[in-house]
Design an enzyme around this catalytic site. Structure first.
Site, PDB file in Angstrom:
ATOM      1  N   THR A   1       3.965  -4.780   4.550  1.00  0.00           N
ATOM      2  CA  THR A   1       2.846  -4.521   3.629  1.00  0.00           C
ATOM      3  C   THR A   1       3.137  -3.320   2.726  1.00  0.00           C
ATOM      4  O   THR A   1       2.764  -3.318   1.563  1.00  0.00           O
ATOM      5  CB  THR A   1       1.540  -4.268   4.411  1.00  0.00           C
ATOM      6  OG1 THR A   1       1.804  -3.339   5.451  1.00  0.00           O
ATOM      7  CG2 THR A   1       1.024  -5.545   5.019  1.00  0.00           C
ATOM      8  N   THR A   2       3.803  -2.309   3.266  1.00  0.00           N
ATOM      9  CA  THR A   2       4.143  -1.122   2.461  1.00  0.00           C
ATOM     10  C   THR A   2       5.220  -1.502   1.443  1.00  0.00           C
ATOM     11  O   THR A   2       5.136  -1.155   0.271  1.00  0.00           O
ATOM     12  CB  THR A   2       4.647   0.020   3.363  1.00  0.00           C
ATOM     13  OG1 THR A   2       3.734   0.181   4.448  1.00  0.00           O
ATOM     14  CG2 THR A   2       4.759   1.319   2.618  1.00  0.00           C
TER      15      THR A   2
ATOM     16  N   ASP B   1       0.381   2.857   8.531  1.00  0.00           N
ATOM     17  CA  ASP B   1       0.431   1.426   8.261  1.00  0.00           C
ATOM     18  C   ASP B   1      -0.143   1.177   6.865  1.00  0.00           C
ATOM     19  O   ASP B   1      -1.316   1.429   6.613  1.00  0.00           O
ATOM     20  CB  ASP B   1      -0.413   0.685   9.327  1.00  0.00           C
ATOM     21  CG  ASP B   1      -0.394  -0.825   9.138  1.00  0.00           C
ATOM     22  OD1 ASP B   1       0.033  -1.271   8.068  1.00  0.00           O
ATOM     23  OD2 ASP B   1      -0.808  -1.542  10.058  1.00  0.00           O
TER      24      ASP B   1
ATOM     25  N   ASP C   1       1.748  -6.012  13.916  1.00  0.00           N
ATOM     26  CA  ASP C   1       2.972  -6.156  13.118  1.00  0.00           C
ATOM     27  C   ASP C   1       4.099  -6.748  13.960  1.00  0.00           C
ATOM     28  O   ASP C   1       4.829  -7.622  13.507  1.00  0.00           O
ATOM     29  CB  ASP C   1       3.424  -4.784  12.572  1.00  0.00           C
ATOM     30  CG  ASP C   1       2.529  -4.293  11.446  1.00  0.00           C
ATOM     31  OD1 ASP C   1       1.581  -5.026  11.111  1.00  0.00           O
ATOM     32  OD2 ASP C   1       2.762  -3.198  10.933  1.00  0.00           O
TER      33      ASP C   1
END
Length: 558
Positions: free
Chosen positions: A94-95, A61, A393
């Site tokens: 987020t990545t 994550d 998520d």
């Protein structure tokens, strides 16, 4: 150590220093992006993080990784802040946002070397951003949020790249049920979905992951205050308090001198009368259960027990707010102001169970709970922590779709479509601004390219195939020859199969993402790239206390 000097002249030396600062920022941003580039897609690699206490975290994550990393470069810190912003706003992507921002900055470097002024680059980036947003809105498709199958497909694409992919259906079910439970249409017509405050995840090691469930109510890690109180009550009347059921001493009379025994008895009697008065106010409303955020004295327990009332004490404020939503009660600050309308009656069952070594209180079977607890079971703490991150998520995705019920194709399809679309529109941009405008188009390709690389396939060959598919889509749009968006040959939904690294149509492959996540990712990435390009000097502030000198400067420098 000398304090840094800021040069304010406009000679070539100072400009060189400004360029150095920009290159330094771009390098730092690229380094952060490279750290988590391998964490994108279903074939993502894991990172093992060691904390100072010797514990380990295993995760892919992006947000969890960046949260644990310690960096000193200010540009790298602002990149890490990006993933936190993305997580706060939409809970997913987020990545993606870090990789995109890093690539946009990397593409800005050749523009700076061409001596294009940063202000020109920034205005071109902003123009490209507004065009990208219009393309995303054009290719997005509506979704029915009440259709379970469509929602499952959507949520599974978010957690398909994570550790919990094996229990995909269970996790989708948990996330969807939790979001629907806390969904609340207000009188103003706005819809409130506060997953953070009203859907709490409780992790209990032991048992199977399949035993995880969403409770139609609230669970607390608490036991009753007195062993003789009831542990099982059906349809309880619940009173919630934010005040102690204890004797309140006077603030000024901290010391009392007692000379006679009767005085001592009188003091005890006053204490007893005060506590009895409090309990009588509660007993008058005939509750079965009293829950307070503060303490409950032994005397109060005695009075409550006499009237068959169960009490829980020192409950967290956040838990009390959830209980209030679930059972329909109002939290009261003073027992004297208790009203019959403050009593919660919509809870079906109060029960205390022992799981492992600890006692847990369950308030379940609520008629219309606007809050819930997600009970996670699993073999170990580390696995439960990872499941919690993934579930966060999934709930974020479900929540976004409830607010903006439109979807974009996943697997890098949206980014590739934007990339080819911007490439076409770049011809209309005049002057040197065309170069940085094209740079955004090229930067968008980083997502499908990274997916192909992480799947172990050949990026050049497959990217060329994918680009050709999207070029055909834009050709058909320009020609307006009657071909529709859903036509397989000229679909805008061609993306990458993250497992095999092949080109697939997302209509058949079934990976979709909420439009809110895509828009937020691209907006955040481009805005942050513009922000870092505006920086032309990095100046460290002088320390407040120099060695051997007084505070506030003036001392000798080393």
């Amino acid at each position: 150590m000398q304090a840094p000097v800021v040069v304010l002249n406009t000679q070539s030396g100072e400009r060189q220093f400004g360029r150095k600062a920009q290159i330094s920022n771009i390098t730092a941003a690229k380094t952060v992006a490279d750290i988590i580039r391998s964490c994108l897609g279903p074939k993502a690699m894991l990172k093992m993080l060691l904390d100072p206490m010797g514990g380990i975290v295993l995760t892919n994550d992006g947000h969890a990784i960046l949260r644990e990393i310690e960096v000193s470069h200010p540009a790298a810190k602002s990149m890490i802040e990006l993933s936190r912003t993305q997580d706060e706003e939409v809970g997913d992507g987020t990545t993606t946002v870090i990789i995109l921002a890093g690539e946009i900055l990397a593409q800005a470097l050749p523009q700076l070397e061409r001596n294009i002024h940063p202000v020109v680059i920034i205005s071109a980036f902003k123009r490209a951003l507004s065009d990208a947003i219009s393309i995303i809105e054009e290719i997005s498709e509506p979704v029915n949020i009440n259709d379970d199958k469509a929602m499952y497909t959507l949520i599974s694409s978010s957690i398909g790249t994570k550790f919990v992919a094996r229990w995909s259906e269970l996790m989708c079910n948990l996330a969807l049920k939790a979001v629907r439970t806390v969904m609340f249409d207000q009188d103003t017509g706005r819809r409130e979905v506060d997953v953070k405050r009203y859907a709490r995840i409780e992790k209990i090691p032991g048992g199977e992951i399949e035993d995880s469930k969403v409770l139609d109510g609230v669970m607390l890690n608490k036991d009753i205050t007195h062993p003789k109180m009831r542990r099982h009550i059906e349809n309880p009347r619940v009173i919630l308090l934010d005040c102690p059921l204890e004797y309140k001493k006077g603030e000024s009379q901290t010391n009392i001198e007692v000379s006679k025994e009767e005085d001592w008895n009188r003091i005890l009697q006053i204490e007893e009368e005060q506590v009895k008065q409090m309990c009588d106010a509660i007993i008058a409303l005939k509750p079965d259960l009293v829950i307070t955020e503060k303490g409950v004295s032994d005397l109060a327990q005695h009075f409550l027990l006499k009237h068959n009332i169960t009490a829980l004490r020192r409950v967290r404020k956040t838990d009390n707010n959830r209980i209030a939503r679930a059972v329909g009660a109002t939290i009261v600050n003073d027992v004297r102001s208790l009203q019959p309308s403050d009593v919660g009656t919509s809870c079906g069952l109060f029960d205390i169970e022992k799981i492992g070594d600890e006692y847990f209180t369950f308030l379940t079977k609520c008629k219309d709970p606007k809050a819930c607890t997600i009970l996670l079971r699993g073999p170990s703490k580390d696995i439960l922590n990872e499941i919690e991150r993934n579930l966060h998520d999934a709930m974020g995705v479900a929540r976004n779709v409830v607010f903006h019920p439109r979807l974009c194709p996943g697997g890098g399809a949206t980014e590739m479509c934007v990339s080819v679309g911007l490439e076409r529109r770049a011809k209309a941009v005049e002057g040197v601004a065309q170069w940085p405008y094209r740079a955004v188009a090229e930067a968008m390709e980083v997502i499908p390219r990274t997916l192909i690389q992480n799947a172990g396939a050949s990026p050049i060959r497959i990217l060329t195939q994918l680009r050709a598919k999207h070029a055909a889509f834009w050709d058909s749009k320009e020609e307006q020859n009657g071909a529709t968006n859903g036509d397989a040959a000229v679909s805008s939904a061609w993306g990458i199969d993250g497992d095999k690294g092949a080109v697939v149509d997302m209509h058949t492959y079934g990976v979709w993402e909420p439009m809110a996540v895509k828009l937020q990712s691209i907006k955040t990435a481009v805005e942050s790239a513009c922000l870092l390009l505006r920086v032309d000097d990095i100046v460290a502030a002088k320390q407040a206390k120099q060695a051997g000198g007084p505070i506030g400067g003036g001392g000798e420098e080393e």
